[in-house]
Design an enzyme around this catalytic site. Structure first.
Site, mmCIF file in Angstrom:
data_model
loop_
_atom_site.group_PDB
_atom_site.id
_atom_site.type_symbol
_atom_site.label_atom_id
_atom_site.label_comp_id
_atom_site.label_asym_id
_atom_site.label_seq_id
_atom_site.Cartn_x
_atom_site.Cartn_y
_atom_site.Cartn_z
ATOM 1 N N GLY A 47 0.259 2.987 45.139
ATOM 2 C CA GLY A 47 -1.169 2.712 44.930
ATOM 3 C C GLY A 47 -1.436 1.215 44.958
ATOM 4 N N GLY B 111 -4.852 -0.596 39.445
ATOM 5 C CA GLY B 111 -3.592 -0.380 38.747
ATOM 6 C C GLY B 111 -2.424 -0.977 39.501
ATOM 7 N N SER C 242 0.765 2.021 49.746
ATOM 8 C CA SER C 242 -0.599 2.527 49.598
ATOM 9 C C SER C 242 -1.091 3.146 50.891
ATOM 10 C CB SER C 242 -1.537 1.395 49.172
ATOM 11 O OG SER C 242 -2.848 1.901 49.032
ATOM 12 N N PRO D 49 -16.122 -0.190 41.472
ATOM 13 C CA PRO D 49 -17.364 -0.202 40.694
ATOM 14 C C PRO D 49 -18.610 -0.576 41.514
ATOM 15 C CG PRO D 49 -15.611 -1.169 39.402
ATOM 16 C CD PRO D 49 -15.050 -0.945 40.792
ATOM 17 N N THR E 163 -1.848 5.938 41.609
ATOM 18 C CA THR E 163 -2.490 6.546 42.782
ATOM 19 C C THR E 163 -3.883 7.110 42.491
ATOM 20 O OG1 THR E 163 -1.069 8.440 42.270
ATOM 21 C CG2 THR E 163 -0.436 7.091 44.149
ATOM 22 N N CYS F 276 -16.081 10.401 34.654
ATOM 23 C CA CYS F 276 -16.520 9.077 35.111
ATOM 24 C C CYS F 276 -18.047 9.112 35.161
ATOM 25 C CB CYS F 276 -15.908 8.864 36.497
ATOM 26 S SG CYS F 276 -16.150 7.242 37.152
ATOM 27 N N CYS G 274 -17.812 -2.714 29.655
ATOM 28 C CA CYS G 274 -18.400 -2.458 30.967
ATOM 29 C C CYS G 274 -19.869 -2.829 30.980
ATOM 30 C CB CYS G 274 -18.191 -1.018 31.423
ATOM 31 S SG CYS G 274 -19.191 0.164 30.572
HETATM 32 C C1 LIG Z 1 -18.293 5.105 41.639
HETATM 33 C C2 LIG Z 1 -17.417 4.510 40.573
HETATM 34 C C3 LIG Z 1 -17.893 3.453 39.795
HETATM 35 C C4 LIG Z 1 -17.096 2.908 38.778
HETATM 36 N N1 LIG Z 1 -17.577 1.878 38.028
HETATM 37 C C5 LIG Z 1 -16.778 1.299 37.095
HETATM 38 C C6 LIG Z 1 -17.243 0.176 36.326
HETATM 39 O O1 LIG Z 1 -18.375 -0.275 36.484
HETATM 40 N N2 LIG Z 1 -16.385 -0.376 35.424
HETATM 41 C C7 LIG Z 1 -15.113 0.118 35.238
HETATM 42 O O2 LIG Z 1 -14.375 -0.431 34.420
HETATM 43 N N3 LIG Z 1 -14.654 1.171 35.938
HETATM 44 C C8 LIG Z 1 -15.452 1.767 36.865
HETATM 45 N N4 LIG Z 1 -14.984 2.835 37.590
HETATM 46 C C9 LIG Z 1 -13.607 3.298 37.366
HETATM 47 C C10 LIG Z 1 -12.621 2.448 38.156
HETATM 48 O O3 LIG Z 1 -13.041 2.332 39.476
HETATM 49 C C11 LIG Z 1 -11.248 3.096 38.072
HETATM 50 O O4 LIG Z 1 -10.850 3.044 36.727
HETATM 51 C C12 LIG Z 1 -10.225 2.365 38.922
HETATM 52 O O5 LIG Z 1 -10.561 2.421 40.289
HETATM 53 C C13 LIG Z 1 -8.858 2.980 38.691
HETATM 54 O O6 LIG Z 1 -7.910 2.272 39.415
HETATM 55 P P1 LIG Z 1 -6.549 2.961 39.888
HETATM 56 O O7 LIG Z 1 -5.726 1.873 40.456
HETATM 57 O O8 LIG Z 1 -6.008 3.773 38.777
HETATM 58 O O9 LIG Z 1 -7.000 4.034 41.003
HETATM 59 P P2 LIG Z 1 -7.843 3.882 42.323
HETATM 60 O O10 LIG Z 1 -8.785 2.736 42.264
HETATM 61 O O11 LIG Z 1 -8.423 5.225 42.576
HETATM 62 O O12 LIG Z 1 -6.777 3.571 43.455
HETATM 63 C C14 LIG Z 1 -5.816 4.486 43.865
HETATM 64 C C15 LIG Z 1 -4.887 3.814 44.866
HETATM 65 O O13 LIG Z 1 -3.862 4.726 45.232
HETATM 66 C C16 LIG Z 1 -3.804 4.851 46.652
HETATM 67 N N5 LIG Z 1 -3.368 6.213 46.963
HETATM 68 C C17 LIG Z 1 -3.971 7.387 46.631
HETATM 69 N N6 LIG Z 1 -3.248 8.418 47.099
HETATM 70 C C18 LIG Z 1 -2.172 7.896 47.728
HETATM 71 C C19 LIG Z 1 -1.057 8.451 48.409
HETATM 72 N N7 LIG Z 1 -0.857 9.767 48.544
HETATM 73 N N8 LIG Z 1 -0.159 7.603 48.957
HETATM 74 C C20 LIG Z 1 -0.300 6.252 48.835
HETATM 75 N N9 LIG Z 1 -1.326 5.681 48.206
HETATM 76 C C21 LIG Z 1 -2.249 6.490 47.648
HETATM 77 C C22 LIG Z 1 -5.222 4.527 47.125
HETATM 78 O O14 LIG Z 1 -5.210 4.120 48.473
HETATM 79 C C23 LIG Z 1 -5.592 3.395 46.156
HETATM 80 O O15 LIG Z 1 -5.035 2.186 46.612
HETATM 81 C C24 LIG Z 1 -15.793 3.423 38.574
HETATM 82 C C25 LIG Z 1 -15.314 4.490 39.363
HETATM 83 C C26 LIG Z 1 -16.115 5.034 40.346
HETATM 84 C C27 LIG Z 1 -15.578 6.164 41.203
#
Ligand SMILES: Cc1cc2nc3c(=O)[nH]c(=O)nc-3n(C[C@H](O)[C@H](O)[C@H](O)COP(=O)(O)OP(=O)(O)OC[C@H]3O[C@@H](n4cnc5c(N)ncnc54)[C@H](O)[C@@H]3O)c2cc1C
Length: 405
Positions: A9, A13, A36, A45, A106, A161, A346
């Site tokens: 990912g 994160g 990724s 966001p 992920t 969310c 936030c």
């Molecule tokens: C519309 C929206 C608005 C939001 N607004 C806010 C906000 O204002 N403030 C806030 O704090 N949080 C907000 N959030 C929450 C925040 O976006 C998430 O907490 C954050 O994106 C989580 O990060 P992550 O790295 O866990 O996952 P993600 O951001 O979902 O990233 C997942 C990663 O894993 C990769 N991946 C997925 N599957 C695979 C696979 N099979 N193989 C290889 N790579 C893979 C993807 O390409 C990506 O790089 C919002 C979420 C959404 C959907």
């Protein structure tokens, strides 16, 4: 021999874990590889802003390969297809990547199948949960401007969310008023939350009163404990109520873990998320960590309609830092103390202003009374934060989490 660390990912994160690990471990101590499926980091966001036409995807994303290389972190642009915790290998379409430590970051799979007709690509409903979905929603919003009609904005039972749904309701209201079309578009807000501002974390300070007041002031009807069950081309059906007419139905789905995690033996819980401890170590699999939306977190209490615990970007960064420090400590032969509970900050975009929310810890009971503040300055702060975050992340720098989100 250098320790092999693999991070699955490349979003909040994954990047935060990689940058934090490099602060503690030199290239001679550890090889770090990010795998990724997406080459670009997207500032998720801001997806609601993409949906209402205030940002393009290019403005809120960048290619991660360069910044990672500048930190001596390898990048593999591949889809992870499985994780073998016995052999300690991450399978991709291009081959297997062995690890000593693995950090799973992920994110989620949108369980759109939970609501019949949710789509967005195979049904009439829309959602802003990913870049392609937000882009699709943008076209639907443009169509609404050309042919106004009733709108429903909401979250499905089990959603976690909820913040972006409030943002979309307020942003649409603001956009329609500026276009002098609001009188032709009744807006209804539907939420599984037992009260407005519950947000899956049991509410926080005066956010409930603030949201009730602002929705009423803007003539946005709302229903709490609402269980959306079906979306058709011209209506949204809710358990125990008459169908609501709607030409634009935006419903956020419940989330699940991605398939590769859900199908890997010994790794997921029934929803496909990773059970972790206070260090974000997997509870069973040796050397495996989980951070961000990929981890399992129990809901805060029971509610008449299920609402799940939010895993925000701010919380994701805290988890990534805790996990990275724990890995570095273990490599150095130390044991890292588990950090305390997560806090959340936030800023909610309300169209013409913002609302700032600071909650510490996220789960009640809380030490501090949550801060809730409202004003145009918070909208400005949200825009500045987005720009500053992207500027730092694109240069391989970590943003101080305390700046707020
Ligand atoms: C519309 C929206 C608005 C939001 N607004 C806010 C906000 O204002 N403030 C806030 O704090 N949080 C907000 N959030 C929450 C925040 O976006 C998430 O907490 C954050 O994106 C989580 O990060 P992550 O790295 O866990 O996952 P993600 O951001 O979902 O990233 C997942 C990663 O894993 C990769 N991946 C997925 N599957 C695979 C696979 N099979 N193989 C290889 N790579 C893979 C993807 O390409 C990506 O790089 C919002 C979420 C959404 C959907």
């Amino acid at each position: 021999m250098a320790v092999r660390i693999v991070i699955a990912g490349g979003s909040f994160g994954g990047l935060t874990t990689a940058y934090e690990l490099r602060r503690h471990l030199g290239p001679d101590q550890a090889t770090i590889t990010v795998i990724s499926k997406d080459r670009r980091f997207v500032f998720v966001p801001s997806l609601p802003w993409v949906a209402v036409g205030r940002r393009s995807l290019e403005q809120i994303s960048f290619d991660v390969a360069g910044p990672l290389a500048s930190k001596h972190v390898g990048f593999v642009h591949q889809v992870v297809t499985g994780i073998d915790t016995e052999r300690k290998g991450v399978a991709t379409e291009g081959g297997e990547h062995p690890y000593d430590f693995l950090v799973v970051a992920t994110g989620h799979r949108s369980a759109n199948e939970a609501v019949e007709g949710l789509g967005p690509f195979d049904g009439p409903g829309h959602s802003p949960m990913s870049a392609p979905e937000a882009t699709e929603l943008r076209s639907a919003v443009q169509a609404l401007l050309e042919q106004p009609g009733p709108v429903v904005v909401g979250a499905a039972p089990g959603a976690s969310c909820i913040g972006p749904v409030y943002e979309l309701a307020f942003e649409l209201d603001h956009l329609l008023r500026r276009r002098k079309l609001r009188h032709r578009v009744p807006i209804t807000f539907l939420t599984p939350e037992p009260f407005l501002g519950h947000m899956g974390m049991g509410g926080a300070g005066k956010i409930r009163q603030l949201l009730e007041g602002r929705l009423e002031e803007r003539d946005i009807s709302y229903a709490t404990s609402a269980a959306v069950k079906r979306i058709t081309a011209d209506a949204v059906e809710v358990e125990g109520a008459s169908p609501l007419p709607s030409v634009l139905s935006i419903v956020i789905p419940p989330l699940a873990g991605i398939e590769a995690v859900a199908n890997s033996a010994g790794l997921p819980n029934p929803k496909g998320f990773l059970p972790v401890d206070a260090h974000y170590r997997h509870q069973v699999a040796d050397g495996v960590y989980g951070v961000g939306v990929a981890v399992a977190m129990a809901p805060v209490g029971d509610t008449p309609v299920p609402v799940n615990f939010p895993k925000t970007g701010h919380m994701t960064e805290q988890m990534a830092q805790i996990a990275a420090r724990d890995i570095a400590a273990r490599i150095a032969g130390r044991s890292e103390e588990a950090a305390g509970e997560l806090s959340a900050r936030c800023v909610l975009d309300m169209g013409d202003r913002g609302a700032y929310l600071a909650v510490d810890p996220v789960r009640p009971p809380r030490d501090a009374i949550p801060t809730v503040s409202e004003g145009r300055r918070w909208l400005l702060a949200k825009r500045v934060f987005e720009r500053t975050y992207l500027w730092h992340a694109e240069r391989g720098r970590r943003m101080p989490s305390t700046l707020g989100w």
